[in-house]
Every structure is written in structure tokens, then in C-alpha cells.
Design a protein around this motif. Sequence first.
Motif, PDB file in Angstrom:
ATOM      1  N   UNK A 108      20.798  49.819  59.484  1.00  0.00           N
ATOM      2  CA  UNK A 108      19.485  50.291  59.865  1.00  0.00           C
ATOM      3  C   UNK A 108      18.998  51.435  59.017  1.00  0.00           C
ATOM      4  N   UNK A 109      17.709  51.474  58.747  1.00  0.00           N
ATOM      5  CA  UNK A 109      17.116  52.585  58.009  1.00  0.00           C
ATOM      6  C   UNK A 109      16.746  53.682  58.973  1.00  0.00           C
ATOM      7  N   UNK A 110      17.104  54.908  58.625  1.00  0.00           N
ATOM      8  CA  UNK A 110      16.907  56.006  59.547  1.00  0.00           C
ATOM      9  C   UNK A 110      16.272  57.169  58.823  1.00  0.00           C
ATOM     10  N   UNK A 111      15.459  57.925  59.545  1.00  0.00           N
ATOM     11  CA  UNK A 111      14.632  58.934  58.912  1.00  0.00           C
ATOM     12  C   UNK A 111      14.903  60.298  59.515  1.00  0.00           C
ATOM     13  N   UNK A 112      14.271  61.319  58.929  1.00  0.00           N
ATOM     14  CA  UNK A 112      14.421  62.668  59.440  1.00  0.00           C
ATOM     15  C   UNK A 112      15.542  63.409  58.734  1.00  0.00           C
ATOM     16  N   UNK A 113      16.057  64.447  59.366  1.00  0.00           N
ATOM     17  CA  UNK A 113      17.128  65.240  58.779  1.00  0.00           C
ATOM     18  C   UNK A 113      18.235  65.407  59.797  1.00  0.00           C
ATOM     19  N   UNK A 114      19.426  65.681  59.272  1.00  0.00           N
ATOM     20  CA  UNK A 114      20.527  65.949  60.191  1.00  0.00           C
ATOM     21  C   UNK A 114      21.467  66.946  59.551  1.00  0.00           C
ATOM     22  N   UNK A 115      22.244  67.592  60.384  1.00  0.00           N
ATOM     23  CA  UNK A 115      23.213  68.554  59.879  1.00  0.00           C
ATOM     24  C   UNK A 115      24.589  67.934  59.916  1.00  0.00           C
ATOM     25  N   UNK A 116      25.396  68.273  58.913  1.00  0.00           N
ATOM     26  CA  UNK A 116      26.785  67.821  58.974  1.00  0.00           C
ATOM     27  C   UNK A 116      27.698  68.999  58.705  1.00  0.00           C
ATOM     28  N   UNK A 117      28.935  68.824  59.091  1.00  0.00           N
ATOM     29  CA  UNK A 117      29.830  69.968  59.166  1.00  0.00           C
ATOM     30  C   UNK A 117      30.324  70.448  57.824  1.00  0.00           C
ATOM     31  N   UNK A 118      30.287  69.576  56.812  1.00  0.00           N
ATOM     32  CA  UNK A 118      30.823  69.985  55.516  1.00  0.00           C
ATOM     33  C   UNK A 118      32.328  70.073  55.531  1.00  0.00           C
ATOM     34  N   UNK A 119      32.971  69.217  56.293  1.00  0.00           N
ATOM     35  CA  UNK A 119      34.415  69.222  56.348  1.00  0.00           C
ATOM     36  C   UNK A 119      34.894  69.361  57.772  1.00  0.00           C
ATOM     37  N   UNK A 120      36.152  69.017  57.984  1.00  0.00           N
ATOM     38  CA  UNK A 120      36.705  69.087  59.327  1.00  0.00           C
ATOM     39  C   UNK A 120      36.741  70.532  59.806  1.00  0.00           C
ATOM     40  N   UNK A 121      36.432  70.724  61.060  1.00  0.00           N
ATOM     41  CA  UNK A 121      36.368  72.049  61.645  1.00  0.00           C
ATOM     42  C   UNK A 121      37.755  72.473  62.119  1.00  0.00           C
ATOM     43  N   UNK A 122      38.169  73.706  61.802  1.00  0.00           N
ATOM     44  CA  UNK A 122      39.445  74.169  62.326  1.00  0.00           C
ATOM     45  C   UNK A 122      39.439  74.158  63.844  1.00  0.00           C
ATOM     46  N   UNK A 123      40.596  74.284  64.403  1.00  0.00           N
ATOM     47  CA  UNK A 123      40.708  74.255  65.861  1.00  0.00           C
ATOM     48  C   UNK A 123      39.768  75.278  66.490  1.00  0.00           C
ATOM     49  N   UNK A 124      39.021  74.825  67.488  1.00  0.00           N
ATOM     50  CA  UNK A 124      38.004  75.680  68.096  1.00  0.00           C
ATOM     51  C   UNK A 124      38.614  76.915  68.748  1.00  0.00           C
ATOM     52  N   UNK A 125      39.850  76.831  69.164  1.00  0.00           N
ATOM     53  CA  UNK A 125      40.464  77.974  69.847  1.00  0.00           C
ATOM     54  C   UNK A 125      41.050  78.980  68.868  1.00  0.00           C
ATOM     55  N   UNK A 126      40.832  78.744  67.545  1.00  0.00           N
ATOM     56  CA  UNK A 126      41.314  79.697  66.562  1.00  0.00           C
ATOM     57  C   UNK A 126      42.720  79.428  66.087  1.00  0.00           C
ATOM     58  N   UNK A 127      43.409  78.480  66.675  1.00  0.00           N
ATOM     59  CA  UNK A 127      44.758  78.176  66.223  1.00  0.00           C
ATOM     60  C   UNK A 127      44.708  77.453  64.899  1.00  0.00           C
ATOM     61  N   UNK A 128      45.800  77.429  64.183  1.00  0.00           N
ATOM     62  CA  UNK A 128      45.846  76.796  62.869  1.00  0.00           C
ATOM     63  C   UNK A 128      45.600  75.299  63.001  1.00  0.00           C
ATOM     64  N   UNK A 129      44.708  74.808  62.173  1.00  0.00           N
ATOM     65  CA  UNK A 129      44.418  73.377  62.196  1.00  0.00           C
ATOM     66  C   UNK A 129      45.512  72.621  61.455  1.00  0.00           C
ATOM     67  N   UNK A 130      45.778  71.405  61.895  1.00  0.00           N
ATOM     68  CA  UNK A 130      46.782  70.587  61.236  1.00  0.00           C
ATOM     69  C   UNK A 130      46.242  69.994  59.951  1.00  0.00           C
ATOM     70  N   UNK A 131      47.055  69.241  59.248  1.00  0.00           N
ATOM     71  CA  UNK A 131      46.605  68.617  58.006  1.00  0.00           C
ATOM     72  C   UNK A 131      45.471  67.642  58.274  1.00  0.00           C
ATOM     73  N   UNK A 132      44.545  67.573  57.343  1.00  0.00           N
ATOM     74  CA  UNK A 132      43.410  66.673  57.505  1.00  0.00           C
ATOM     75  C   UNK A 132      43.868  65.224  57.359  1.00  0.00           C
ATOM     76  N   UNK A 133      43.284  64.327  58.125  1.00  0.00           N
ATOM     77  CA  UNK A 133      43.677  62.918  58.024  1.00  0.00           C
ATOM     78  C   UNK A 133      43.168  62.298  56.726  1.00  0.00           C
ATOM     79  N   UNK A 134      43.858  61.290  56.272  1.00  0.00           N
ATOM     80  CA  UNK A 134      43.442  60.520  55.106  1.00  0.00           C
ATOM     81  C   UNK A 134      43.564  59.039  55.430  1.00  0.00           C
ATOM     82  N   UNK A 135      42.863  58.219  54.682  1.00  0.00           N
ATOM     83  CA  UNK A 135      42.953  56.771  54.870  1.00  0.00           C
ATOM     84  C   UNK A 135      44.340  56.303  54.430  1.00  0.00           C
ATOM     85  N   UNK A 136      45.034  55.634  55.313  1.00  0.00           N
ATOM     86  CA  UNK A 136      46.374  55.118  55.019  1.00  0.00           C
ATOM     87  C   UNK A 136      46.285  53.614  54.776  1.00  0.00           C
ATOM     88  N   UNK A 137      46.658  53.179  53.577  1.00  0.00           N
ATOM     89  CA  UNK A 137      46.578  51.771  53.221  1.00  0.00           C
ATOM     90  C   UNK A 137      47.965  51.141  53.324  1.00  0.00           C
TER      91      UNK A 137
END
Length: 484
Positions: A108-137
Motif C-alpha cells: 500500500x502507498x502511504x503518505x505523511x510523516x512518521x518518526x522512527x527510533x534510529x536503532x533499538x532502544x536500550x532497556x527502558x529501566x536503564x539496565x544494560x541492553x542485550x545484544x541486538x538481534x540479527x537475521x539468522x539464516x
Amino acid sequence: MDEFNNVNQTPQQNGDGYIPPQQNNGAAPSAPQDAEPRTPYQTPVQHPAYQAPQQEQQPPQGTPYAQQPPQDGQPGGAGKPPKKKGHGKAVVIGLCGVGAACLLFAGGALLGTFAFSGGADPAADGSAAGPLPTVQIADTPKLDPDNYDVVNGLAGEEIYKKVSPSIVSVIAETPNGTGTGSGVIMTADGYVITNNHVVEGAAQVTVQLSEGDQLAAEVIGTDEQTDLAVLKVTPEGELAAAEFGDSDALQPGEYAYALGSPGGVQFANTITGGRISAINRDVTINDRVMTLIQTDASINPGNSGGALINKYGQVVGITSAKLSGNAFSAASIEGMGFAIPINTAKEIVDELIANGYVTGRPSIGITGKNVESTDGSVSGVQVYSIDSRAKAAKEGLQVGDVITAVDGKPTPTMDDINSVKENKKAGDTLTLTVYRISSDKMINIKVTLMDAHDLEGDDPAAQQEAPQQEQGGGYYSPFPFFGW
């Protein structure tokens, strides 16, 4: 690089899913007029004067290209695996004309603007975030004469049971309507792969799971050049992540299945079957060259972002486009769908999760037009504008220069320039051989490639247009049709 006579293809009524649900009144769309010029194999930076259309199906009318030149795009060195020879053939399809076939996005074609995070967000509670996921083939099952499933693959009903829980519908809302597409669950904690054009411009995105539950989705990152996007939902429990297979192992003639939501959520998790028709097809979609898997498994509007599946129930591609007959002709073309190979998508998806965008794509920082002198002695790409942020602006390149060779290789067209540049990365240098009209000389200029991401958005210092014919001083250009 931009070539002004290459413009966005406008989706046709029956060949694309760009018509939002409940808004298609069955009338054939009007023939496309002038749209914002687009860049082959790259994402353009819009000219400051360009006004975004309110409806993607109806671009601005009557806009002379010479008055609104596009800015430089993000040419791409996105990691593309070496092509297997002998399996594919280049397919380059330009504007949709009477009697012509059009290669169109299936979602579908979609219009307007949107915000994106620019990367995975660290844990919201301030704890250390784990490794980022990757596509596993996963490996392709090895042939075993004693195992029917390994030799001949799974039955269709087994593939559906295996893969369907990993396929979602993607609902994108804009002020002008709602569009739908499909997606593939990448991780149990809620990362979802889809197409960029499914969520492009969306103000709000919702993911509907195979059992019908709907979850709000965050757009982690998008990449227009490869038409990929990554979403993130927060499920109450674990989701059924898809198993990804090796797309390089595909062979023309083997069974393939497509799973998605053709026609919208009311037809969610529809499976269609066919064959792998070809691999490594170089096709042009909306002026971007993409190397895709071709299949005759039915792909329809709403399938975009869904799964192309091999005979072992592994996702080997992200369905993206189909070849369709022009709405203004009697041509009928079926059984030609295309998917992004998962081996190609992996690097892009991993970068989108890590950064929110793809890094390192080389860009000279210019726009231009393919030209040839009236006597045929000079042909190349005439520079129409130079982004003030690009290093080329300070390294001697000038508006009006005609690039005739790059690193000693003749480049009569911008596609030729891109073919040399795509093997480079940001920070590398190119030696441009240019014909400078004002001095009637050929000179060599060494320019440093920029990271295309650094040139996104409008140029803060608008550049002058390339000179036309002499007007009250200046010099005469031997390229009288430049800018038409």
C-alpha cells in the motif's frame, strides 16, 4: 545522480496495492504527469522548492523539470552478494505507457510523516541492553534419499502450518487513508520485517498477528533504496519467529510459496504456490535498480512485505513487487512476482536495527542529466547542482561540468557512474574526468565520496542551476536540451 527524464512510476489501479482500502471506486487512474524526478538505485534528496504531493497516485501536475531539479540521492553500495551467472536477465522497465508493462510495488502507498527510533532502544529501566538481534539464516537441508521431505520438500499444508504463525498483516494509517501490507516476524520478542513502501509516510502502524490480535508497532528503521523496513511490537508472550533460508541456494524451477495479506486484512495469511522462475533479476522499480527473485507464485496488492518461502518452509525472500499490465492497455501479465532475497535483506535489516538507517553508502553529492553535444564529441552527465555539504563542492567540481569518465572508465550515463561508484564506500575517492564548457577543456578532478546519510534532507545552501544557453553574458552550452 539524477536524470530528469526518469520519474516515479505512478501505481496503476490493478497492478499495485497503493489504493487504500474502501477508496478505490473502480475508475482507471489518470495518466501520470510530471512527478518529482527520482534517482536510479538511490533515494533522492528533495529540491527545496519541491512540494510533496498530497496523494502519491496524483503527483504535482505541470512541473517543469528544469525549474525544479532534484537533489542528489543516496547511491548505494548496499551489500549485494555476487551474482550467480546464467540464471537471470536484466529487466529495465521505464514509464508506464500505452501497451507497456509496469513493475509495481505490491503493497500500500502511504503518505505523511512518521518518526522512527534510529536503532533499538536500550532497556527502558536503564539496565544494560542485550545484544541486538540479527537475521539468522539456517542451512538448506541436505539431500537424504531415505527422507522424502528432504528430497522433495514439505507438503503445502505442512508449510502453511509451519510459516503462517510467523506472518502478520501491517496496517498503516495516514491522514489520507489506511493502507495494508504484510510482514515477517523475525524474532520472538517482536521484530518484524516488511517493505519500506508499506509503512512509508505512516503516522501510525499496527501489526495484526495470524490469530487476529493487533499490536501497536514502532518503526525502527526504513531504507527506501532496498525497500525494506523493520518494525517492533511488544507482545505479551513470545511470537513465532520465522526460519530463514539461504536464498543463494535457490534454483529456477523449484517450488516456492508466497504468504501474506493480498487485498487487506480480510484475506490475511493467504498462501499461494508456484515456482522459482528466475534468480538475480535486475529490475527497475520506480527508478531504482534492484536484484530480485522472480516467482510465479501469485503476488497481489497487500502481499508486500510478506514471505517468499522455499519447499522446506524457510523464508528466502521478502515479497515486494509484481509485473502488471498497464491499466490503459489490454495487456494481461500474470505470474511475474518479485521478492528481495533474504541474503540481501539480512545486511540491511541488521543495520536498520542497529542504526535506524544504512551506513556507508557512497554519494558524490550532485544531481545531473545525461547529455550529448550536438556534434557527438562529448557525452556524459552534466552536473546540475552540487550539495554544499558534499566534499566535491570544495574539491573543484563545478555546476555545468560534464562528467565523461570515472577512474578512467567512460561514463556516458549516470547508470555507468553508479556502476563504478557502487563498488566504493564513503570516504573513498573517485577521479572524475570532466569537460569544462567555459574553458573547452577536459580536466581530472579527484572527489571524496560522502556517506549518503549525511546528505539527507534539503541542502542548507541552495545551489544554482546549471547554465542553459547564453543569456546576457556567460557562455554557450553545447547541450541545448539540458534540463528539458
